[in-house]
Design a protein around this motif. Structure first.
Motif, short mmCIF file in Angstrom:
data_model
loop_
_atom_site.label_atom_id
_atom_site.label_comp_id
_atom_site.label_asym_id
_atom_site.label_seq_id
_atom_site.Cartn_x
_atom_site.Cartn_y
_atom_site.Cartn_z
N UNK A 1 -7.25 5.01 1.13
CA UNK A 1 -7.49 3.62 1.52
C UNK A 1 -6.16 2.96 1.86
N UNK A 2 -6.10 2.33 3.02
CA UNK A 2 -4.90 1.58 3.40
C UNK A 2 -5.07 0.14 2.92
N UNK A 3 -4.43 -0.18 1.81
CA UNK A 3 -4.54 -1.51 1.20
C UNK A 3 -3.42 -2.43 1.69
N UNK A 4 -3.63 -3.71 1.47
CA UNK A 4 -2.56 -4.69 1.69
C UNK A 4 -1.60 -4.62 0.50
N UNK A 5 -0.33 -4.58 0.80
CA UNK A 5 0.67 -4.57 -0.27
C UNK A 5 0.75 -5.96 -0.89
N UNK A 6 0.82 -5.99 -2.20
CA UNK A 6 0.81 -7.26 -2.93
C UNK A 6 2.02 -8.10 -2.57
N UNK A 7 1.77 -9.39 -2.31
CA UNK A 7 2.81 -10.38 -2.01
C UNK A 7 3.66 -9.99 -0.79
N UNK A 8 3.04 -9.27 0.15
CA UNK A 8 3.78 -8.86 1.34
C UNK A 8 2.83 -8.78 2.52
N UNK A 9 2.46 -9.95 3.06
CA UNK A 9 1.51 -10.00 4.17
C UNK A 9 2.05 -9.21 5.37
N UNK A 10 1.24 -8.31 5.88
CA UNK A 10 1.65 -7.48 7.01
C UNK A 10 2.20 -6.13 6.59
N UNK A 11 2.33 -5.91 5.28
CA UNK A 11 2.77 -4.60 4.78
C UNK A 11 1.59 -3.93 4.09
N UNK A 12 1.56 -2.61 4.16
CA UNK A 12 0.40 -1.87 3.67
C UNK A 12 0.83 -0.70 2.80
N UNK A 13 -0.06 -0.31 1.91
CA UNK A 13 0.20 0.81 1.02
C UNK A 13 -1.06 1.68 0.93
N UNK A 14 -0.87 3.00 0.96
CA UNK A 14 -2.01 3.91 0.90
C UNK A 14 -2.26 4.39 -0.51
N UNK A 15 -3.53 4.44 -0.89
CA UNK A 15 -3.94 4.95 -2.19
C UNK A 15 -5.04 6.00 -1.97
N UNK A 16 -4.88 7.15 -2.59
CA UNK A 16 -5.86 8.23 -2.46
C UNK A 16 -6.55 8.46 -3.79
N UNK A 17 -7.86 8.62 -3.74
CA UNK A 17 -8.60 8.94 -4.96
C UNK A 17 -9.72 9.92 -4.64
N UNK A 18 -10.16 10.67 -5.65
CA UNK A 18 -11.18 11.70 -5.40
C UNK A 18 -12.56 11.11 -5.15
N UNK A 19 -13.35 11.84 -4.40
CA UNK A 19 -14.75 11.48 -4.21
C UNK A 19 -15.66 12.28 -5.13
N UNK B 1 -15.60 2.64 -7.47
CA UNK B 1 -14.65 1.89 -8.28
C UNK B 1 -13.23 2.33 -7.93
N UNK B 2 -12.37 1.35 -7.66
CA UNK B 2 -10.99 1.65 -7.30
C UNK B 2 -10.22 2.06 -8.55
N UNK B 3 -9.60 3.22 -8.49
CA UNK B 3 -8.91 3.77 -9.67
C UNK B 3 -7.47 3.30 -9.79
N UNK B 4 -6.89 2.81 -8.68
CA UNK B 4 -5.48 2.41 -8.71
C UNK B 4 -5.27 1.24 -7.75
N UNK B 5 -5.07 0.06 -8.31
CA UNK B 5 -4.79 -1.12 -7.47
C UNK B 5 -3.43 -1.71 -7.81
N UNK B 6 -2.57 -0.91 -8.40
CA UNK B 6 -1.22 -1.39 -8.70
C UNK B 6 -0.47 -1.67 -7.41
N UNK B 7 0.14 -2.83 -7.32
CA UNK B 7 0.89 -3.22 -6.14
C UNK B 7 0.03 -3.53 -4.93
N UNK B 8 -1.26 -3.82 -5.19
CA UNK B 8 -2.23 -4.02 -4.10
C UNK B 8 -2.82 -5.42 -4.16
N UNK B 9 -2.99 -6.02 -2.99
CA UNK B 9 -3.78 -7.24 -2.86
C UNK B 9 -5.12 -6.83 -2.27
#
Length: 276
Positions: free
Chosen positions: A69-87, A111-119
């Protein structure tokens, strides 16, 4: 200062893979529940199979075992962070299906398993139908990633379409309405909005309300066209997604609860239903 519509931030680019090999891409969005943030997307995105025929969607015949999932990086509009989790965990699907439609509904929650640093930029889904009165020919917006295309960075592309069926009547006896929109591969899982930059909006209670600022309501989740040669597509209604969220929050209540979402008979035509 750059102005970005909140609706643009709701849509998230997702990639489904098998043992690290990319199989497909799509769209998803986040909702907040009492059990934590959940990703909402189409069931066929995570199963890797056609919703009706069960055939593998990838030319490799692979079935995805992870989602990125390409998430929005927390407190950084326009920056993104990828998080991978198992299906799959211990060969069991991690997603949750609708409590009564189950695998018959082409949308699931993960359910999202990791939202650290994510908006997460969640969509708030009302327990009531839309306040605006929907009708055939109304313009709607499908916000997603056709052919993996991004507007910039990780922001989604807006496609416009028209409501193509009576919104109060369920298509094929499912909580689905039809839209006429030139959508393409990759937009599966896109949130669909009634969005007006300003002007008059007809409400369910019969009034017409003037807005000087944008008016937006979430209608549902787009799941694809009814036929490869048609631009008519399906939108699973927001109230059905709300039921899935309620099931996640309190599964015991669904052991005796009877849902009436899917009854298409005895619906008053044209007459608006007040919701206040």
């Amino acid at each position: 200062m750059i102005e970005i519509r909140e609706e643009s931030g709701h849509s998230l680019f997702i990639e489904m893979s098998f043992q690290g090999t990319l199989l497909s891409t799509g769209t998803a969005f986040v909702v907040h529940t009492t059990k934590g943030p959940h990703l909402i997307t189409n069931r066929h995105n995570v199963t890797g199979r056609h919703q009706e025929t069960g055939e593998a969607l990838s030319s490799t015949l692979g079935i995805p075992d992870s989602i990125t999932i390409t998430h929005h990086q927390k407190n950084a509009v326009g920056s993104f962070v990828k998080k991978t989790q198992p299906l799959l965990i211990d060969n069991q699907n991690v997603w949750v299906e609708h409590p009564t439609l189950k695998d018959g509904a082409d949308f699931v929650a993960i359910k999202l398993s990791d939202v650290s640093g994510v908006d997460t930029v969640p969509i708030k889904i009302s327990k009531e139908p839309t306040k605006a009165r929907l009708a055939p020919s109304d313009v709607v917006s499908v916000i997603g990633f056709p052919f993996s295309l991004k507007a910039s960075g990780g922001f989604a592309v807006w496609s416009s379409g028209f409501i193509a069926s009576e919104p109060e009547i369920n298509y094929n006896n499912l909580p689905v309405l039809l839209i006429d929109c030139r959508s393409r591969q990759g937009q599966s899982g896109s949130p669909v909005f009634l969005y007006r930059t300003s002007g008059s909006v007809q409400m369910r209670n019969g009034s017409a309300v003037m807005f000087t600022e944008p008016y937006s309501e979430f209608i549902g989740i787009y799941s694809g066209r009814i036929h490869k040669d048609s631009d008519i597509g399906m939108v699973w209604k927001s109230i059905a997604i709300r039921e899935l969220i309620s099931f996640i929050e309190n599964p015991a209540s669904w052991q005796t609860q009877i849902t009436t979402t899917f009854t298409s008979t005895n619906i008053p035509l044209i007459t608006p239903r007040p919701i206040w």
